[in-house]
Design a protein around this motif. Structure first.
Motif, mmCIF file in Angstrom:
data_model
loop_
_atom_site.group_PDB
_atom_site.id
_atom_site.type_symbol
_atom_site.label_atom_id
_atom_site.label_comp_id
_atom_site.label_asym_id
_atom_site.label_seq_id
_atom_site.Cartn_x
_atom_site.Cartn_y
_atom_site.Cartn_z
ATOM 1 N N ARG A 206 -8.910 2.847 0.339
ATOM 2 C CA ARG A 206 -7.555 2.063 -0.103
ATOM 3 C C ARG A 206 -8.764 2.106 -1.456
ATOM 4 O O ARG A 206 -9.200 1.430 -1.474
ATOM 5 C CB ARG A 206 -7.296 0.535 0.511
ATOM 6 C CG ARG A 206 -6.585 1.851 1.632
ATOM 7 C CD ARG A 206 -5.811 -0.023 2.421
ATOM 8 N NE ARG A 206 -5.096 0.343 3.690
ATOM 9 C CZ ARG A 206 -4.042 -0.080 3.834
ATOM 10 N NH1 ARG A 206 -3.585 -1.058 3.470
ATOM 11 N NH2 ARG A 206 -3.101 0.837 5.142
ATOM 12 N N ARG A 207 -7.369 1.896 -2.606
ATOM 13 C CA ARG A 207 -7.975 1.764 -4.183
ATOM 14 C C ARG A 207 -7.081 0.736 -4.259
ATOM 15 O O ARG A 207 -5.996 0.894 -4.728
ATOM 16 C CB ARG A 207 -7.980 2.861 -4.412
ATOM 17 C CG ARG A 207 -9.433 3.572 -4.819
ATOM 18 C CD ARG A 207 -10.587 3.225 -5.525
ATOM 19 N NE ARG A 207 -11.262 3.839 -5.700
ATOM 20 C CZ ARG A 207 -11.497 5.120 -6.391
ATOM 21 N NH1 ARG A 207 -10.540 5.716 -6.833
ATOM 22 N NH2 ARG A 207 -12.444 5.651 -6.766
ATOM 23 N N ARG A 208 -7.135 -0.315 -4.633
ATOM 24 C CA ARG A 208 -6.799 -1.249 -5.819
ATOM 25 C C ARG A 208 -6.483 -1.257 -6.836
ATOM 26 O O ARG A 208 -7.135 -0.196 -7.784
ATOM 27 C CB ARG A 208 -7.403 -2.267 -5.583
ATOM 28 C CG ARG A 208 -6.153 -3.901 -5.757
ATOM 29 C CD ARG A 208 -7.053 -4.544 -5.313
ATOM 30 N NE ARG A 208 -5.959 -6.248 -5.252
ATOM 31 C CZ ARG A 208 -6.290 -7.281 -5.080
ATOM 32 N NH1 ARG A 208 -8.103 -7.229 -4.685
ATOM 33 N NH2 ARG A 208 -5.903 -7.893 -5.317
ATOM 34 N N GLN B 42 0.803 4.899 0.911
ATOM 35 C CA GLN B 42 0.153 6.015 1.721
ATOM 36 C C GLN B 42 0.177 6.943 1.278
ATOM 37 O O GLN B 42 1.563 6.800 1.500
ATOM 38 C CB GLN B 42 0.484 5.706 3.165
ATOM 39 C CG GLN B 42 -0.252 4.465 4.001
ATOM 40 C CD GLN B 42 0.353 3.944 5.390
ATOM 41 O OE1 GLN B 42 1.148 5.411 5.918
ATOM 42 N NE2 GLN B 42 -0.759 3.853 6.014
ATOM 43 N N ARG C 278 5.324 3.875 1.864
ATOM 44 C CA ARG C 278 4.985 2.274 0.988
ATOM 45 C C ARG C 278 5.021 1.508 2.669
ATOM 46 O O ARG C 278 6.208 0.857 3.263
ATOM 47 C CB ARG C 278 6.671 1.900 0.335
ATOM 48 C CG ARG C 278 6.066 0.295 -0.345
ATOM 49 C CD ARG C 278 7.200 0.516 -1.245
ATOM 50 N NE ARG C 278 8.804 0.054 -0.710
ATOM 51 C CZ ARG C 278 8.833 -1.565 -0.025
ATOM 52 N NH1 ARG C 278 8.405 -2.264 -0.342
ATOM 53 N NH2 ARG C 278 9.637 -1.335 0.318
ATOM 54 N N GLU C 279 4.171 0.780 2.324
ATOM 55 C CA GLU C 279 3.440 -0.408 3.449
ATOM 56 C C GLU C 279 3.687 -1.723 2.378
ATOM 57 O O GLU C 279 3.359 -1.836 1.559
ATOM 58 C CB GLU C 279 2.385 -0.480 3.599
ATOM 59 C CG GLU C 279 1.564 0.608 4.593
ATOM 60 C CD GLU C 279 0.500 0.386 5.844
ATOM 61 O OE1 GLU C 279 -0.493 -0.177 5.041
ATOM 62 O OE2 GLU C 279 0.497 0.798 6.146
ATOM 63 N N ARG D 142 -9.225 8.306 2.567
ATOM 64 C CA ARG D 142 -9.127 7.888 3.323
ATOM 65 C C ARG D 142 -9.604 6.102 3.167
ATOM 66 O O ARG D 142 -10.295 5.674 4.005
ATOM 67 C CB ARG D 142 -9.707 7.443 4.576
ATOM 68 C CG ARG D 142 -8.988 9.139 5.358
ATOM 69 C CD ARG D 142 -9.757 9.389 6.729
ATOM 70 N NE ARG D 142 -8.883 10.293 8.371
ATOM 71 C CZ ARG D 142 -7.742 9.858 8.619
ATOM 72 N NH1 ARG D 142 -7.360 9.360 7.887
ATOM 73 N NH2 ARG D 142 -6.558 11.022 8.891
ATOM 74 N N CYS E 177 0.834 -1.299 -0.088
ATOM 75 C CA CYS E 177 -0.096 -0.084 0.317
ATOM 76 C C CYS E 177 1.151 0.655 0.196
ATOM 77 O O CYS E 177 1.697 1.685 0.729
ATOM 78 C CB CYS E 177 -0.845 -0.069 1.638
ATOM 79 S SG CYS E 177 -1.983 1.718 0.601
ATOM 80 N N GLU F 110 -4.891 10.108 2.286
ATOM 81 C CA GLU F 110 -5.205 11.449 3.136
ATOM 82 C C GLU F 110 -4.531 12.704 3.721
ATOM 83 O O GLU F 110 -3.862 13.448 2.800
ATOM 84 C CB GLU F 110 -4.221 10.407 4.895
ATOM 85 C CG GLU F 110 -5.049 11.187 6.170
ATOM 86 C CD GLU F 110 -3.980 10.755 7.124
ATOM 87 O OE1 GLU F 110 -3.894 11.311 7.879
ATOM 88 O OE2 GLU F 110 -3.011 8.853 7.094
ATOM 89 N N GLU G 177 -2.309 -1.592 -3.365
ATOM 90 C CA GLU G 177 -3.112 -0.472 -3.166
ATOM 91 C C GLU G 177 -2.901 1.141 -3.417
ATOM 92 O O GLU G 177 -1.840 1.297 -2.542
ATOM 93 C CB GLU G 177 -3.752 -0.541 -2.092
ATOM 94 C CG GLU G 177 -4.469 -1.548 -1.906
ATOM 95 C CD GLU G 177 -5.072 -2.595 -0.258
ATOM 96 O OE1 GLU G 177 -6.583 -3.113 -0.444
ATOM 97 O OE2 GLU G 177 -4.899 -2.378 0.426
ATOM 98 N N VAL G 178 -4.051 2.496 -3.271
ATOM 99 C CA VAL G 178 -3.425 3.601 -2.842
ATOM 100 C C VAL G 178 -4.195 3.779 -1.991
ATOM 101 O O VAL G 178 -5.489 3.722 -1.688
ATOM 102 C CB VAL G 178 -3.535 4.529 -4.254
ATOM 103 C CG1 VAL G 178 -2.794 5.933 -3.671
ATOM 104 C CG2 VAL G 178 -2.363 3.770 -4.901
ATOM 105 N N GLU G 179 -4.078 5.367 -0.629
ATOM 106 C CA GLU G 179 -4.630 5.218 -0.007
ATOM 107 C C GLU G 179 -4.249 6.780 0.338
ATOM 108 O O GLU G 179 -3.526 6.849 0.510
ATOM 109 C CB GLU G 179 -4.601 4.452 1.541
ATOM 110 C CG GLU G 179 -5.993 5.802 3.114
ATOM 111 C CD GLU G 179 -5.230 4.492 3.541
ATOM 112 O OE1 GLU G 179 -6.269 5.000 4.643
ATOM 113 O OE2 GLU G 179 -4.501 3.986 4.318
#
Length: 185
Positions: free
Chosen positions: A40-42, A18, A130-131, A38, A16, A144, A140-142
Motif C-alpha cells: 500500500r502506497r499513501r 485496490q 474502493r475500500e 502488494r 484504499c 495486484e 492509499e493505492v495497492e
C-alpha cells in the motif's frame, strides 16, 4: 481542541483503491516491473494518481510501449453531504479510449468511479475496488496482478475480441500522441 488532537493520525483508516491488473501477455513481459505490487502506497488527496508510460508525468508506470505517455488519472474528491472520499477517472490519452464498466471515455473526459469498476484500455483490464476510510487528506493505492481477466471473474463481462483503442499510430516508442506526430506540410 489543540492542533495535535485534530491532526490525522496513523490509526486513521485510509480509503484504499485496490487496483487489480491483467494483460494477456503479462507473463512474458515486464509491464508491471515499476509498480509497487502488494504494497500500500499513501497519496495526498489533492494530487491525482496518474498512470502511463512517462516516468516524468505519471505516478505509476506501465512498461509497455503501447500504453500512452499519460493514460489515465484518478482524482479524489469529497462532497458536502458525505464524509467518504470518492474518485473520478479521467482519460489522458489523446489516441485511445478508456472504458469504465462499458462506458467509453474520450480524451480528457471524466466520470465518477463506482465502488467497483472494470477499466479497460488497449489490452489491459483493471478492476478497481474502493475500500472506504475516514481520513480526509490522504488515501492509499495497492496494486495486484491477476492471473485471469477480471471481466471473467465479475458480472461485468462484456464480450470483446478487440482491445479498447482507436488504432493508434505506432512508432518504435509506442502510440503517438497528437503533440508527437509530425505532419508534412
Amino acid at each position: 481542541m489543540n492542533a495535535c488532537q485534530s491532526m490525522e493520525t496513523e490509526e486513521d483508516l485510509l480509503t484504499c483503491l485496490q487496483i487489480k491488473l491483467y494483460h494477456p501477455q503479462q507473463s512474458s513481459n515486464g509491464f508491471y516491473d515499476d509498480l509497487p505490487l502488494r504494497a500500500r502506497r499513501r497519496h495526498s488527496a489533492d494530487d491525482p494518481v496518474r498512470m502511463g508510460r512517462d516516468a516524468q508525468a505519471c505516478t505509476y508506470i506501465l512498461l509497455d510501449p503501447r500504453v500512452s505517455r499519460k493514460q489515465l488519472a484518478l482524482h479524489a474528491y469529497r462532497t458536502p453531504q458525505s464524509s467518504e472520499m470518492l474518485f473520478t477517472i479521467q482519460n489522458l490519452s489523446q489516441r485511445g479510449k478508456v472504458s469504465v464498466n462499458s462506458s467509453a471515455l474520450g480524451y480528457l473526459e471524466k466520470m465518477d468511479l463506482p465502488d467497483k469498476a472494470l477499466i479497460r484500455f488497449g489490452e489491459y483490464e483493471m478492476l478497481i475496488i474502493r475500500e472506504s476510510g475516514e481520513a480526509k487528506a490522504s488515501f492509499e493505492v495497492e496494486f495486484e496482478v491477476l492471473a485471469v481477466p477480471p471481466s471473467r471473474e465479475t458480472c461485468m463481462y462484456v464480450p470483446s475480441t478487440a482491445p479498447v483503442t482507436d488504432t493508434p499510430e505506432l512508432s518504435a516508442h509506442g502510440p503517438l500522441e497528437r503533440d508527437e506526430m509530425h505532419y508534412p506540410y
